[in-house]
Write a protein that holds these residues in place. Structure first.
Motif, PDB file in Angstrom:
ATOM      1  N   TRP A 154       0.827  -1.209   0.000  1.00 26.94           N
ATOM      2  CA  TRP A 154       0.000   0.000   0.000  1.00 26.94           C
ATOM      3  C   TRP A 154       0.862   1.260   0.000  1.00 26.94           C
ATOM      4  N   TYR A 155       1.996   1.211   0.699  1.00 23.10           N
ATOM      5  CA  TYR A 155       2.910   2.365   0.676  1.00 23.10           C
ATOM      6  C   TYR A 155       3.404   2.624  -0.745  1.00 23.10           C
ATOM      7  N   TYR A 156       3.834   1.554  -1.420  1.00 16.99           N
ATOM      8  CA  TYR A 156       4.342   1.728  -2.775  1.00 16.99           C
ATOM      9  C   TYR A 156       3.227   2.118  -3.747  1.00 16.99           C
ATOM     10  N   THR A 157       2.031   1.614  -3.514  1.00 20.55           N
ATOM     11  CA  THR A 157       0.899   2.006  -4.346  1.00 20.55           C
ATOM     12  C   THR A 157       0.594   3.492  -4.165  1.00 20.55           C
ATOM     13  N   ALA A 158       0.660   3.963  -2.919  1.00 21.54           N
ATOM     14  CA  ALA A 158       0.428   5.387  -2.661  1.00 21.54           C
ATOM     15  C   ALA A 158       1.458   6.243  -3.383  1.00 21.54           C
ATOM     16  N   PHE A 159       2.711   5.822  -3.343  1.00 16.45           N
ATOM     17  CA  PHE A 159       3.765   6.557  -4.044  1.00 16.45           C
ATOM     18  C   PHE A 159       3.501   6.559  -5.547  1.00 16.45           C
ATOM     19  N   GLY A 160       3.175   5.381  -6.085  1.00 18.64           N
ATOM     20  CA  GLY A 160       2.935   5.289  -7.523  1.00 18.64           C
ATOM     21  C   GLY A 160       1.741   6.113  -7.964  1.00 18.64           C
ATOM     22  N   ALA A 161       0.672   6.093  -7.156  1.00 20.27           N
ATOM     23  CA  ALA A 161      -0.512   6.891  -7.502  1.00 20.27           C
ATOM     24  C   ALA A 161      -0.177   8.383  -7.486  1.00 20.27           C
ATOM     25  N   GLY A 162       0.593   8.807  -6.483  1.00 20.57           N
ATOM     26  CA  GLY A 162       1.022  10.205  -6.431  1.00 20.57           C
ATOM     27  C   GLY A 162       1.864  10.574  -7.639  1.00 20.57           C
ATOM     28  N   ALA A 163       2.724   9.647  -8.068  1.00 21.93           N
ATOM     29  CA  ALA A 163       3.585   9.917  -9.223  1.00 21.93           C
ATOM     30  C   ALA A 163       2.772  10.033 -10.508  1.00 21.93           C
TER      31      ALA A 163
END
Length: 365
Positions: free
Chosen positions: A238-247
């Protein structure tokens, strides 16, 4: 980029290839585990898919630096398709072992830095300078979206079939991309030579340090989630998904900006967005900050590439040092976590990134 007739025809191939690469992030490590479950071989296999590009970026400069962007990108796509296709075929007939797998992965990545340089150089050849950042942002947004959609899709396909199937799809995606580059007219507008080599070198150094300082996050984040937060792989995802969505959101916003932000400001803002993780902020706040980090990370590559876009060799050099810097930073992350702990390592890297942004601002980057 959306309106240019040549680039518009390239977008489906670029998107398909990016998705294939996003899927291969999972398939390569899973196939390595199947061939030999020892962790060292898994690590070597993952590294083999990217690190040789640094060697190719330097060693082949004499022969490739003057080639048209579409030709460079097309050659990389052909090499990727051929080597990955060989892996898929050998796996299907039961003739693949871990050493051959790693060797073919290394061959596939030799032209990766030049392939990336070719994509950005092609934009410089087809579009005026004021549209470079927006077009670059389209490329990075496609790549970021693929890192979100690719891994879960790969997991489903591996569960239904096997990792060789996913690698075969990646090979096919590169073959399609190679064909789409044939759509680019042979005539091209020559990019202007860069007349500020000192500034180009400084930007490459700053970019390498930026990637290097983010490298330890790959080592520290899993330990931080597991030990400091008491979470599991799902929480890390979920942390990496949040980063990817922000990107992805940041990339879309970057396509619309009219004034390019300074690289130094992007770096400093990125470090500031990572501070809540290192300071032990509550989990929702920390995850939100990680999404903001992705958001402010998004303009970095489009803006940096726009400043190098007139020089194919500089683009390839930037790609080469980036391919080395992040893995080296990840390797450094292990001893840092051992010495200071995971959360403190995150804090050290965030503060160091802010400092890098400040130094780059003073140096006028």
């Amino acid at each position: 980029m959306w309106n240019h007739p040549v680039l518009r025809r390239l977008l489906p191939g670029l998107a398909f290839s990016a998705l294939g690469d996003g899927m291969s992030l999972v398939a390569i490590s899973w196939l390595a585990l199947e061939l030999d479950p020892r962790p060292i071989w898994v690590a070597v296999a993952v590294a083999a898919y990217s690190l040789p590009s640094a060697l190719g970026g330097v060693a082949l400069a004499r022969w490739l630096r003057t080639r048209p962007g579409a030709q460079l990108a097309g050659w990389n796509a052909v090499l990727r398709a051929s080597a990955l296709g060989a892996i898929a075929v050998m796996y299907a007939v039961g003739a693949l072992d871990i050493q051959v797998f790693i060797a073919l992965l290394a061959v596939s990545s030799l032209l990766a830095a030049w392939g990336s340089a070719g994509r950005y150089a092609l934009i410089a050849e087809l579009l005026p300078a004021e549209r470079h950042v927006a077009a670059n942002a389209v490329l990075t947004t496609i790549a970021e979206f693929a890192t979100i959609a690719g891994p879960p899709l790969a997991g489903l396909l591996i569960a239904w079939t096997n990792p060789g199937t996913v690698i075969a799809i990646d090979a096919a995606s590169f073959a399609v991309l190679a064909l789409t580059y044939r759509l680019v007219p042979r005539t091209r507008r020559e990019p202007e030579p860069d007349r500020e080599p000192v500034k180009v070198t400084g930007l490459i150094v700053v970019g390498a340090l930026f990637f290097f300082l983010f490298g330890p996050f790959y080592a520290a984040m899993p330990i931080h989630v597991a030990q400091d937060l008491g979470g599991d792989a799902t929480l890390l995802g979920w942390y990496y998904t949040a980063f990817g969505a922000g990107a992805v959101v940041g990339g879309l916003l970057t396509t619309r900006i009219r004034r390019n932000p300074p690289v130094a400001a992007v770096i400093a803002a990125f470090g500031a967005a990572l501070l809540p993780l290192g300071l032990g902020a509550p989990q929702p706040l920390a995850m939100g900050a990680f999404a903001v980090a992705g958001l402010v990370w998004a303009p970095f590559l489009p803006v940096a590439m726009a400043r190098l876009q007139r020089d194919t060799r500089a683009l390839a050099t930037f790609g080469s040092v980036a391919a080395l810097a992040a893995p080296l930073g990840t390797v450094l992350g292990g001893p840092l976590v051992e010495a200071f702990g995971a959360r403190q390592t995150l804090l050290i890297c965030a503060v160091a990134t802010i400092a890098l942004g400040a130094v780059a601002a003073i140096r006028g980057k």
